[in-house]
Motif scaffolding. Sequence first.
Motif, PDB file in Angstrom:
ATOM      1  N   MET A 177       0.805  -1.201  -0.016  1.00 37.58           N
ATOM      2  CA  MET A 177      -0.096   0.059  -0.009  1.00 37.58           C
ATOM      3  C   MET A 177       0.880   1.394  -0.100  1.00 37.58           C
ATOM      4  O   MET A 177       0.733   2.100  -0.509  1.00 37.58           O
ATOM      5  N   THR A 178       1.978   1.415   0.876  1.00 40.25           N
ATOM      6  CA  THR A 178       2.826   2.465   0.958  1.00 40.25           C
ATOM      7  C   THR A 178       3.593   2.662  -0.296  1.00 40.25           C
ATOM      8  O   THR A 178       3.746   3.779  -1.072  1.00 40.25           O
ATOM      9  N   GLU A 179       4.029   1.733  -0.818  1.00 39.81           N
ATOM     10  CA  GLU A 179       4.558   1.935  -2.149  1.00 39.81           C
ATOM     11  C   GLU A 179       3.741   2.372  -3.447  1.00 39.81           C
ATOM     12  O   GLU A 179       4.087   3.150  -4.176  1.00 39.81           O
ATOM     13  N   GLN A 180       2.361   1.911  -3.216  1.00 41.19           N
ATOM     14  CA  GLN A 180       1.527   2.135  -4.378  1.00 41.19           C
ATOM     15  C   GLN A 180       1.213   3.815  -4.025  1.00 41.19           C
ATOM     16  O   GLN A 180       0.934   4.479  -5.206  1.00 41.19           O
ATOM     17  N   MET A 181       1.008   4.159  -2.761  1.00 44.20           N
ATOM     18  CA  MET A 181       0.767   5.640  -2.634  1.00 44.20           C
ATOM     19  C   MET A 181       1.941   6.587  -2.996  1.00 44.20           C
ATOM     20  O   MET A 181       1.711   7.390  -3.690  1.00 44.20           O
ATOM     21  N   LEU A 182       3.186   5.993  -2.831  1.00 49.62           N
ATOM     22  CA  LEU A 182       4.273   6.778  -3.313  1.00 49.62           C
ATOM     23  C   LEU A 182       4.532   6.597  -4.775  1.00 49.62           C
ATOM     24  O   LEU A 182       5.022   7.664  -5.266  1.00 49.62           O
TER      25      LEU A 182
END
Length: 166
Positions: A43-48
Amino acid sequence: MKKMIVILLTMVLAMVVSACGVGKTSTDDKTTNIEPSKSAKEMTEQMLTEVEQPTLMELSAEEMQNLYNIDPAKLEDFSVRIPMMNVKSNEIAIFKVKDANDLAEVEAAVKTRAENVMKNFEQYLPDQYENAKNHKIVVKGNYVLFVISDQADELIKVYDSFFEKK
């Protein structure tokens, strides 16, 4: 004397603003039972990927525990990204607690972290202090999201999309 009055008024204003909860906490979705299909790290990677941020590094469990004072044993999953250099206040953290009874404790630890970031930048970099003051905390189900960014709302929209029914 005038400087002392200005400083005093500034301190009072800062206390009033912090007491009013500038860092918004959204807890209206605590009862959601939709589970995202992605891990906290994904999720964090996609947000970034979707919302450009300064370069952020991933923290280990030990580093996260040192910064947030959260026992990793209480978490089922987490992802914490902080700036590589201490000239930015941007930060993204997602915590999934194992037990819903630990949500309040994790949320309190995140609020303490937000206060610490604000203190770090208060006298150091005024623009980053303002950024930190406008942090966001979102609770959904067993998840706690913490965001410090001038694009926090955009990051939260991406995060919210993980919880939408497909």
